[in-house]
Scaffold this active site. Structure first.
Site, mmCIF file in Angstrom:
data_model
loop_
_atom_site.group_PDB
_atom_site.id
_atom_site.type_symbol
_atom_site.label_atom_id
_atom_site.label_comp_id
_atom_site.label_asym_id
_atom_site.label_seq_id
_atom_site.Cartn_x
_atom_site.Cartn_y
_atom_site.Cartn_z
ATOM 1 N N ASP A 31 9.492 30.608 -16.698
ATOM 2 C CA ASP A 31 9.174 28.996 -16.386
ATOM 3 C C ASP A 31 7.188 29.225 -15.615
ATOM 4 O O ASP A 31 6.331 30.813 -16.187
ATOM 5 C CB ASP A 31 9.471 28.313 -14.640
ATOM 6 C CG ASP A 31 9.814 27.157 -14.884
ATOM 7 O OD1 ASP A 31 8.624 26.093 -15.850
ATOM 8 O OD2 ASP A 31 10.426 26.634 -13.911
ATOM 9 N N ALA A 96 13.746 21.055 -33.414
ATOM 10 C CA ALA A 96 13.736 19.796 -33.633
ATOM 11 C C ALA A 96 13.371 19.095 -32.569
ATOM 12 O O ALA A 96 13.530 19.411 -31.239
ATOM 13 C CB ALA A 96 15.374 19.997 -33.661
ATOM 14 N N SER A 97 13.158 17.721 -32.770
ATOM 15 C CA SER A 97 12.407 16.290 -31.372
ATOM 16 C C SER A 97 13.511 16.891 -30.476
ATOM 17 O O SER A 97 13.819 15.773 -29.708
ATOM 18 C CB SER A 97 11.549 15.343 -32.115
ATOM 19 O OG SER A 97 12.879 14.337 -33.399
ATOM 20 N N PHE A 99 17.864 17.100 -30.056
ATOM 21 C CA PHE A 99 18.763 18.134 -30.510
ATOM 22 C C PHE A 99 20.350 17.450 -30.443
ATOM 23 O O PHE A 99 21.448 18.458 -30.975
ATOM 24 C CB PHE A 99 19.372 19.966 -30.106
ATOM 25 C CG PHE A 99 18.335 21.361 -30.228
ATOM 26 C CD1 PHE A 99 17.931 21.713 -31.445
ATOM 27 C CD2 PHE A 99 16.609 21.355 -29.656
ATOM 28 C CE1 PHE A 99 17.372 22.705 -31.859
ATOM 29 C CE2 PHE A 99 15.590 22.068 -30.207
ATOM 30 C CZ PHE A 99 16.326 22.715 -31.614
ATOM 31 N N HIS A 131 12.819 5.645 -22.175
ATOM 32 C CA HIS A 131 13.153 6.886 -21.363
ATOM 33 C C HIS A 131 12.567 6.586 -20.341
ATOM 34 O O HIS A 131 12.891 6.120 -20.348
ATOM 35 C CB HIS A 131 12.313 7.912 -21.859
ATOM 36 C CG HIS A 131 12.552 8.735 -23.657
ATOM 37 N ND1 HIS A 131 12.745 7.832 -24.625
ATOM 38 C CD2 HIS A 131 13.883 9.119 -23.646
ATOM 39 C CE1 HIS A 131 13.035 8.179 -25.168
ATOM 40 N NE2 HIS A 131 13.674 9.500 -25.673
ATOM 41 N N HIS A 132 12.843 7.958 -19.404
ATOM 42 C CA HIS A 132 13.300 7.850 -17.722
ATOM 43 C C HIS A 132 11.771 8.436 -17.708
ATOM 44 O O HIS A 132 10.857 8.280 -18.490
ATOM 45 C CB HIS A 132 13.500 8.767 -17.846
ATOM 46 C CG HIS A 132 13.089 10.557 -17.891
ATOM 47 N ND1 HIS A 132 12.320 11.459 -18.152
ATOM 48 C CD2 HIS A 132 14.277 11.197 -18.911
ATOM 49 C CE1 HIS A 132 11.865 11.622 -18.580
ATOM 50 N NE2 HIS A 132 13.397 12.121 -19.879
ATOM 51 N N LYS A 135 9.064 10.918 -18.512
ATOM 52 C CA LYS A 135 9.013 11.289 -19.830
ATOM 53 C C LYS A 135 7.405 11.276 -19.788
ATOM 54 O O LYS A 135 6.373 10.410 -20.424
ATOM 55 C CB LYS A 135 9.660 10.566 -20.892
ATOM 56 C CG LYS A 135 9.486 11.633 -22.418
ATOM 57 C CD LYS A 135 10.824 10.413 -22.813
ATOM 58 C CE LYS A 135 10.302 11.141 -24.658
ATOM 59 N NZ LYS A 135 10.317 13.079 -24.728
ATOM 60 N N THR A 142 11.752 12.304 -31.097
ATOM 61 C CA THR A 142 12.561 11.389 -31.204
ATOM 62 C C THR A 142 11.491 10.119 -32.412
ATOM 63 O O THR A 142 12.419 10.121 -33.495
ATOM 64 C CB THR A 142 13.494 10.649 -30.923
ATOM 65 O OG1 THR A 142 14.166 12.023 -30.116
ATOM 66 C CG2 THR A 142 14.785 10.733 -31.285
#
Length: 233
Positions: A31, A96-97, A99, A131-132, A135, A142
């Site tokens: 992290d 991948a944008s 998965f 989205h939340h 973000k 995506t």
């Protein structure tokens, strides 16, 4: 399989949970405050970190011979350099944008629909993604992938947050509550509308797809995508 996690936020913890359920072992949790990474014993790495650290994480794995998959968005200006370095080091890499297995089926549906609609100029296409509120990037990775697939299969030339002209795909981005991700593509004409939509109910689908991709890439070399993992080519 021994997995190293790069990024240990909500997605990292969900990936950990699913990986453990599928019989894997987490050997590293990297992290923002991690100063030393032990790559020994890592069979594969999964990166859901930050745009500022993704390229470093990915290339470090190539340096140490560790296959890596990445779902981090916002760093793709360095994607071609990552691919070149992967090939130089004979590494293994999937970006991948998204998965999610369902989203990757949605990508295929979007491309197929775009091919059908390419000759029907009476329809105009628009896109909305929700989205939340946590973000940070907008539009989502995506949504950008969906737009680029439409551009590849039609005479649209660009996407934007506003409709600049008839050949621009407008993308509306909304940030609401804890929404995991909803993407809607609409083709609209004077007489009717055609709409396809994917709604994620939680993050579990994203995490499961990432673990499945990690299982698939072990022992391989090259640059791949979820099309390879799901045999969609």
């Amino acid at each position: 399989m021994n997995i190293g996690l790069f990024g240990y936020g909500k997605m990292g913890r969900m990936i950990e949970q699913i990986a453990l359920e599928r019989g894997h072992t987490i050997v590293a949790k990297v992290d923002v405050n991690t100063t030393d990474v032990n790559y020994n014993g890592m069979d594969v790495a999964i990166d859901f970190s930050t745009p500022d650290s993704a390229f470093h994480n990915i290339t470090s794995c190539f340096e140490h011979g560790v296959p890596i998959i990445s779902g981090t968005t916002g760093w793709l200006s360095d994607y071609d350099k990552a691919v070149s370095f992967c090939n130089e080091k004979n590494g293994a890499f999937i970006y991948a944008s998204n998965f999610s297995l369902g989203v990757n089926v949605f990508f295929e549906l979007n491309s197929y629909l775009a091919k059908i609609m390419s000759g029907l100029n009476q329809y105009g296409v628009t896109m909305e993604e929700i989205h939340h509120t946590q973000k940070l990037d907008a539009p989502s990775g995506t949504a950008i992938t969906l737009a680029e697939d439409i551009i590849e299969n039609t005479d649209y030339v660009a996407w934007n947050s506003e409709k600049e002209n008839e050949r621009t795909i407008p993308i509306t981005s909304k940030r609401e509550g804890t929404v995991p991700g909803t993407h809607t593509i609409s083709y609209e004409s004077k007489v009717d509308d055609i709409e396809i939509k994917h709604t994620a109910h939680n993050r579990e689908g994203f995490a499961l797809g990432a673990v499945i991709a990690a299982e698939w890439i072990k022992g391989k070399s090259g640059v791949f995508s979820m099309k390879d993992v799901l045999n969609l080519r």
